[in-house]
Design a protein around this motif. Structure first.
Motif, mmCIF file in Angstrom:
data_model
loop_
_atom_site.group_PDB
_atom_site.id
_atom_site.type_symbol
_atom_site.label_atom_id
_atom_site.label_comp_id
_atom_site.label_asym_id
_atom_site.label_seq_id
_atom_site.Cartn_x
_atom_site.Cartn_y
_atom_site.Cartn_z
ATOM 1 N N TYR A 117 9.477 9.265 1.267
ATOM 2 C CA TYR A 117 10.056 8.688 0.033
ATOM 3 C C TYR A 117 11.536 9.152 -0.138
ATOM 4 O O TYR A 117 12.345 8.642 -0.977
ATOM 5 C CB TYR A 117 9.270 8.701 -1.191
ATOM 6 N N ASP A 178 9.329 3.268 -5.711
ATOM 7 C CA ASP A 178 8.133 2.697 -5.421
ATOM 8 C C ASP A 178 7.055 3.049 -4.631
ATOM 9 O O ASP A 178 6.677 2.427 -3.450
ATOM 10 C CB ASP A 178 8.774 1.452 -4.585
ATOM 11 N N LYS A 180 3.339 3.989 -3.039
ATOM 12 C CA LYS A 180 2.218 3.239 -3.172
ATOM 13 C C LYS A 180 1.356 4.004 -2.251
ATOM 14 O O LYS A 180 1.965 4.420 -1.027
ATOM 15 C CB LYS A 180 2.393 1.742 -2.806
ATOM 16 N N PHE A 181 0.143 4.272 -2.458
ATOM 17 C CA PHE A 181 -0.736 5.019 -1.473
ATOM 18 C C PHE A 181 -2.084 4.140 -1.076
ATOM 19 O O PHE A 181 -2.610 3.485 -1.912
ATOM 20 C CB PHE A 181 -1.162 6.377 -2.257
ATOM 21 N N ARG A 182 -2.524 4.708 -0.108
ATOM 22 C CA ARG A 182 -3.894 4.089 0.302
ATOM 23 C C ARG A 182 -4.825 5.175 0.761
ATOM 24 O O ARG A 182 -4.355 6.083 1.636
ATOM 25 C CB ARG A 182 -3.861 2.973 1.508
ATOM 26 N N ASN A 192 -6.636 0.941 -1.786
ATOM 27 C CA ASN A 192 -5.437 1.263 -2.593
ATOM 28 C C ASN A 192 -5.807 2.034 -3.473
ATOM 29 O O ASN A 192 -6.706 2.203 -4.366
ATOM 30 C CB ASN A 192 -4.873 -0.005 -2.909
ATOM 31 N N SER A 195 -4.239 2.166 -9.946
ATOM 32 C CA SER A 195 -3.057 2.358 -10.865
ATOM 33 C C SER A 195 -3.743 2.588 -12.455
ATOM 34 O O SER A 195 -4.476 1.674 -12.681
ATOM 35 C CB SER A 195 -2.490 0.708 -11.059
ATOM 36 N N GLN A 203 1.361 7.907 -8.612
ATOM 37 C CA GLN A 203 2.231 6.846 -8.253
ATOM 38 C C GLN A 203 3.229 6.301 -9.515
ATOM 39 O O GLN A 203 4.169 5.589 -9.038
ATOM 40 C CB GLN A 203 1.171 5.505 -7.963
ATOM 41 N N SER A 219 -3.960 11.426 -7.343
ATOM 42 C CA SER A 219 -4.177 9.874 -6.836
ATOM 43 C C SER A 219 -5.659 9.656 -6.812
ATOM 44 O O SER A 219 -6.579 10.440 -6.231
ATOM 45 C CB SER A 219 -3.823 9.935 -5.497
ATOM 46 N N ARG A 237 3.139 4.037 1.615
ATOM 47 C CA ARG A 237 3.318 2.668 1.969
ATOM 48 C C ARG A 237 4.718 2.315 1.283
ATOM 49 O O ARG A 237 5.051 2.961 0.347
ATOM 50 C CB ARG A 237 2.278 1.709 1.431
ATOM 51 N N GLY A 238 5.725 1.629 2.060
ATOM 52 C CA GLY A 238 6.994 1.319 1.883
ATOM 53 C C GLY A 238 7.556 0.513 2.594
ATOM 54 O O GLY A 238 7.111 0.079 3.549
ATOM 55 N N ASN A 242 3.968 1.683 7.100
ATOM 56 C CA ASN A 242 3.026 2.791 6.724
ATOM 57 C C ASN A 242 2.856 4.000 7.295
ATOM 58 O O ASN A 242 3.125 3.804 8.770
ATOM 59 C CB ASN A 242 1.514 2.067 6.649
#
Length: 248
Positions: A117, A178, A180-182, A192, A195, A203, A219, A237-238, A242
């Protein structure tokens, strides 16, 4: 030179006219050769320019040898050229190499959250996980928000230590990046990250971290109650696509 010619002419006339009407005296082969050599020697002796025009036998032979060597060298070069042209795979045309396309260079995928990021002045270090039915527990003091696992499930809480490596207080805003994680457990497809309204949700975290200080962010994902955790893959993720890193 003129005297030598006159002398030779005189000798010739003398031989021809001796005893006019009589038979010319017979000369042996040796005598004839001696006269001839003497005549040539006299001509060369008195011909001062002959040395600039005439070539000795040794010089003549040397010139012939050089000429022959030059011809042999030229013939060898022509033969070598013909052999190269006839060789399999060879072409008479110059090979054209296309250098417009550069070879692709393998670029190492980002291996940390801050690299992926492009987060400056902070490092993210995975510190372990926790399995729980609710998070956070009441033992952690005053709770503004907590979450419970649904029936038959449990919460997998991944923990990260985030450190401010700069010499000044810095704001960390994960929403700005922004993030985002999995999360995938034991090689499964994965889910995912949830949230949440947790103040330390990885996040959504936004707060000031003092210089040289660290905070713990989490997370969270739900997994079946009976799952035994062996491996964990964490996918970032972005816009760059990935990128997965193996936490354990």
């Amino acid at each position: 030179m003129k005297k030598a010619v006159t002398f030779l002419c005189g000798m010739t006339a003398a031989v021809l006219m001796t005893g006019c009407g009589s038979v010319m005296p017979d000369l042996t082969e040796e005598e004839t050769e001696i006269i001839s050599e003497y005549a040539v020697g006299v001509l060369l002796k008195y011909d001062r320019v002959s040395s600039g025009r005439l070539m000795s036998q040794a010089e003549y032979e040397s010139a012939e040898v050089k000429k022959l060597e030059k011809e042999n060298t030229k013939a060898a070069e022509e033969s070598e050229t013909e052999e190269e042209a006839d060789a399999p795979g060879s072409t008479a045309e110059t090979e054209t190499v296309d250098v417009s396309q550069e070879e692709e260079v393998d670029v190492a995928a980002p291996s940390t959250i801050e690299e992926y990021y492009d987060i400056q002045d902070f490092t993210f270090q995975y510190s372990g996980y926790e399995l729980a039915q609710s998070y956070p527990s009441g033992e952690e003091g005053e709770i503004f928000f907590s979450m419970d696992a649904t029936e038959g499930m449990q919460l997998l809480v991944l923990k990260f230590i985030v450190s401010n490596t700069s010499s000044a207080d810095q704001i960390l805003d994960m929403l700005e990046h922004d993030a985002k994680f999995r999360i995938s457990v034991n090689g499964e497809t994965g889910e995912n990250a949830l949230s949440t309204m947790l103040l330390n949700d990885l996040q959504a975290y936004k707060d000031v971290i003092p210089a040289g200080s660290s905070v713990e962010l989490v997370s969270i994902v739900e997994i079946p109650q009976s799952t035994k955790v062996d491996t964990i893959d964490f996918t970032m993720r972005g816009d760059a696509g990935n990128t997965a890193i193996k936490l354990q």
